[in-house]
Write a protein that holds these residues in place. Structure first.
Motif, PDB file in Angstrom:
ATOM      1  N   ASP A  40      18.401  18.250  31.199  1.00 44.89           N
ATOM      2  CA  ASP A  40      18.151  18.742  29.839  1.00 44.89           C
ATOM      3  C   ASP A  40      18.677  17.832  28.738  1.00 44.89           C
ATOM      4  N   ILE A  41      18.621  16.525  28.963  1.00 42.22           N
ATOM      5  CA  ILE A  41      18.906  15.567  27.905  1.00 42.22           C
ATOM      6  C   ILE A  41      17.625  15.436  27.091  1.00 42.22           C
ATOM      7  N   LYS A  42      17.743  15.441  25.773  1.00 41.36           N
ATOM      8  CA  LYS A  42      16.558  15.452  24.925  1.00 41.36           C
ATOM      9  C   LYS A  42      16.395  14.125  24.184  1.00 41.36           C
ATOM     10  N   ILE A  43      15.152  13.695  24.057  1.00 42.81           N
ATOM     11  CA  ILE A  43      14.814  12.571  23.195  1.00 42.81           C
ATOM     12  C   ILE A  43      14.228  13.189  21.932  1.00 42.81           C
ATOM     13  N   VAL A  44      14.839  12.863  20.790  1.00 43.21           N
ATOM     14  CA  VAL A  44      14.492  13.491  19.520  1.00 43.21           C
ATOM     15  C   VAL A  44      14.098  12.413  18.516  1.00 43.21           C
ATOM     16  N   PHE A  84      11.669  11.979  33.842  1.00 44.40           N
ATOM     17  CA  PHE A  84      11.123  12.738  32.720  1.00 44.40           C
ATOM     18  C   PHE A  84      10.654  14.097  33.213  1.00 44.40           C
ATOM     19  N   ARG A  85      11.198  15.135  32.626  1.00 46.85           N
ATOM     20  CA  ARG A  85      10.850  16.510  32.996  1.00 46.85           C
ATOM     21  C   ARG A  85       9.654  17.013  32.197  1.00 46.85           C
ATOM     22  N   ARG A  86       9.604  16.578  30.922  1.00 46.85           N
ATOM     23  CA  ARG A  86       8.559  17.097  30.049  1.00 46.85           C
ATOM     24  C   ARG A  86       8.383  16.154  28.859  1.00 46.85           C
ATOM     25  N   PHE A  87       7.140  15.986  28.417  1.00 41.53           N
ATOM     26  CA  PHE A  87       6.832  15.265  27.185  1.00 41.53           C
ATOM     27  C   PHE A  87       6.286  16.274  26.192  1.00 41.53           C
ATOM     28  N   ILE A  88       6.688  16.143  24.929  1.00 45.53           N
ATOM     29  CA  ILE A  88       6.268  17.074  23.885  1.00 45.53           C
ATOM     30  C   ILE A  88       5.605  16.266  22.779  1.00 45.53           C
ATOM     31  N   ASN A  89       4.448  16.717  22.308  1.00 53.07           N
ATOM     32  CA  ASN A  89       3.693  15.967  21.309  1.00 53.07           C
ATOM     33  C   ASN A  89       3.751  16.562  19.915  1.00 53.07           C
ATOM     34  N   GLU A  90       4.488  17.630  19.723  1.00 52.58           N
ATOM     35  CA  GLU A  90       4.586  18.204  18.378  1.00 52.58           C
ATOM     36  C   GLU A  90       6.038  18.488  18.046  1.00 52.58           C
ATOM     37  N   GLY A  91       6.348  18.488  16.756  1.00 56.47           N
ATOM     38  CA  GLY A  91       7.730  18.673  16.328  1.00 56.47           C
ATOM     39  C   GLY A  91       8.533  17.402  16.545  1.00 56.47           C
TER      40      GLY A  91
END
Length: 95
Positions: free
Chosen positions: A33-37, A8-15
């Motif tokens: 740069d695979i994204k979890i959406v 995991f490179r980054r966790f995002i809490n908004e959007g």
């Protein structure tokens, strides 16, 4: 081809974007740069992409068949849920 690491490179809490992931295959080939959406009904995995001259996003790398796509998505989402559980347990230990 076997997935040997989900990082995991980054966790995002908004959007809708939840995390950015790198995969390693057979310990020797990495895809970044695979994204979890968060979709309307479920989480899904989006492959690395870039915008073409017409403004349309095109995958840079992607599985050719649905079997491999399902395997990749399953591994990533399983690792994502495990990491969220680990982080939650860590937060509870700090409380």
């Amino acid at each position: 081809m076997t997935i040997t690491e989900v990082k995991f490179r980054r966790f995002i809490n908004e959007g809708k974007l939840r995390a950015v992931v790198s995969l390693t295959f057979d310990g020797s080939f990495a895809v970044h740069d695979i994204k979890i959406v968060q979709g309307e009904e479920r989480l899904f995995v989006a492959m690395p992409s870039r915008r073409d001259d017409n403004g349309v996003f095109r995958d840079i790398v992607h599985p050719i068949d649905s079997e491999l796509r399902n395997e990749i998505e399953g591994e990533i989402l399983s690792a994502y849920r495990m990491e969220l559980d680990r982080q939650s347990a860590e937060q509870q230990d700090l409380s």
